[in-house]
Design a protein around this motif. Sequence first.
Motif, PDB file in Angstrom:
ATOM      1  N   ILE A   1      23.809  13.098 -24.592  1.00 52.85           N
ATOM      2  CA  ILE A   1      23.923  11.925 -23.721  1.00 52.85           C
ATOM      3  C   ILE A   1      23.150  10.752 -24.313  1.00 52.85           C
ATOM      4  O   ILE A   1      23.643   9.616 -24.341  1.00 52.85           O
ATOM      5  CB  ILE A   1      23.424  12.262 -22.296  1.00 52.85           C
ATOM      6  CG1 ILE A   1      24.397  13.247 -21.633  1.00 52.85           C
ATOM      7  CG2 ILE A   1      23.249  10.995 -21.464  1.00 52.85           C
ATOM      8  CD1 ILE A   1      23.878  13.863 -20.347  1.00 52.85           C
TER       9      ILE A   1
ATOM     10  N   ARG B   1      25.125   9.383 -27.180  1.00 51.51           N
ATOM     11  CA  ARG B   1      26.321   8.680 -26.694  1.00 51.51           C
ATOM     12  C   ARG B   1      25.954   7.292 -26.171  1.00 51.51           C
ATOM     13  O   ARG B   1      26.654   6.325 -26.429  1.00 51.51           O
ATOM     14  CB  ARG B   1      26.985   9.507 -25.590  1.00 51.51           C
ATOM     15  CG  ARG B   1      28.282   8.885 -25.071  1.00 51.51           C
ATOM     16  CD  ARG B   1      28.873   9.664 -23.927  1.00 51.51           C
ATOM     17  NE  ARG B   1      28.031   9.453 -22.745  1.00 51.51           N
ATOM     18  CZ  ARG B   1      27.733  10.398 -21.862  1.00 51.51           C
ATOM     19  NH1 ARG B   1      28.166  11.621 -22.016  1.00 51.51           N
ATOM     20  NH2 ARG B   1      26.984  10.116 -20.819  1.00 51.51           N
ATOM     21  N   GLU B   2      24.845   7.193 -25.456  1.00 50.51           N
ATOM     22  CA  GLU B   2      24.448   5.907 -24.888  1.00 50.51           C
ATOM     23  C   GLU B   2      23.897   4.963 -25.946  1.00 50.51           C
ATOM     24  O   GLU B   2      24.068   3.755 -25.837  1.00 50.51           O
ATOM     25  CB  GLU B   2      23.425   6.107 -23.764  1.00 50.51           C
ATOM     26  CG  GLU B   2      23.984   6.830 -22.557  1.00 50.51           C
ATOM     27  CD  GLU B   2      25.192   6.134 -21.951  1.00 50.51           C
ATOM     28  OE1 GLU B   2      25.126   4.909 -21.714  1.00 50.51           O
ATOM     29  OE2 GLU B   2      26.208   6.812 -21.719  1.00 50.51           O
TER      30      GLU B   2
ATOM     31  N   ARG C   1      23.912   0.590 -25.793  1.00 56.18           N
ATOM     32  CA  ARG C   1      23.633   0.469 -24.353  1.00 56.18           C
ATOM     33  C   ARG C   1      22.220   0.954 -24.053  1.00 56.18           C
ATOM     34  O   ARG C   1      21.597   1.642 -24.850  1.00 56.18           O
ATOM     35  CB  ARG C   1      24.628   1.311 -23.558  1.00 56.18           C
ATOM     36  CG  ARG C   1      26.035   0.778 -23.654  1.00 56.18           C
ATOM     37  CD  ARG C   1      26.940   1.434 -22.652  1.00 56.18           C
ATOM     38  NE  ARG C   1      27.092   2.858 -22.916  1.00 56.18           N
ATOM     39  CZ  ARG C   1      28.250   3.489 -22.920  1.00 56.18           C
ATOM     40  NH1 ARG C   1      29.351   2.833 -22.668  1.00 56.18           N
ATOM     41  NH2 ARG C   1      28.308   4.778 -23.155  1.00 56.18           N
ATOM     42  N   ASN C   2      21.760   0.598 -22.877  1.00 55.27           N
ATOM     43  CA  ASN C   2      20.475   1.068 -22.379  1.00 55.27           C
ATOM     44  C   ASN C   2      20.716   2.150 -21.345  1.00 55.27           C
ATOM     45  O   ASN C   2      21.700   2.105 -20.618  1.00 55.27           O
ATOM     46  CB  ASN C   2      19.690  -0.070 -21.725  1.00 55.27           C
ATOM     47  CG  ASN C   2      19.302  -1.121 -22.729  1.00 55.27           C
ATOM     48  OD1 ASN C   2      18.846  -0.803 -23.814  1.00 55.27           O
ATOM     49  ND2 ASN C   2      19.501  -2.377 -22.382  1.00 55.27           N
ATOM     50  N   ALA C   3      19.822   3.104 -21.283  1.00 55.95           N
ATOM     51  CA  ALA C   3      19.954   4.183 -20.303  1.00 55.95           C
ATOM     52  C   ALA C   3      18.575   4.764 -20.035  1.00 55.95           C
ATOM     53  O   ALA C   3      17.655   4.615 -20.839  1.00 55.95           O
ATOM     54  CB  ALA C   3      20.880   5.272 -20.829  1.00 55.95           C
TER      55      ALA C   3
END
Length: 140
Positions: free
Chosen positions: A22, A25-26, A31-33
């Motif tokens: 995960i 993938r982010e 992207r930020n997660a």
Amino acid sequence: MSRGEPLTDQDRLPWLLKLHDIIQREMSPGRNAIVVCSALRRLYRQVLLFGSKALTSSEPGSVATCSLPGVWFLFLYGTYDMIHTRMVARRGHFMQPDLLRSQFEVLEPPAPEENAILLDIRRSTDDICREIQEHLRQLS
């Protein structure tokens, strides 16, 4: 854990590897997660960062780097007594307060090279959130 039994490394590894996927993938599209889990040991944090490569290294924790740019660990720390008191007061949680001792026995606080922000749980949630936001602003 809901049966009052601490998890083993074998119990934890499959979901740590899923969380690694995960994170990758982010990160790939920039992207930020936020991923939340109790990565109590250095090996667990290395698996989150490097996946199965962290498991095949000749020495535990000897992956070439100990961190990845853009990935930070939040290390919420407090005394056993404080955390135990909070756990006893909560209702409906799967983790029994009796398991806390096993968590402290396994705990390996992050080393400076692990990109960790140390956060004292004696502080208010608002103060902790402000510190995290300030840290993230400084990274931008």
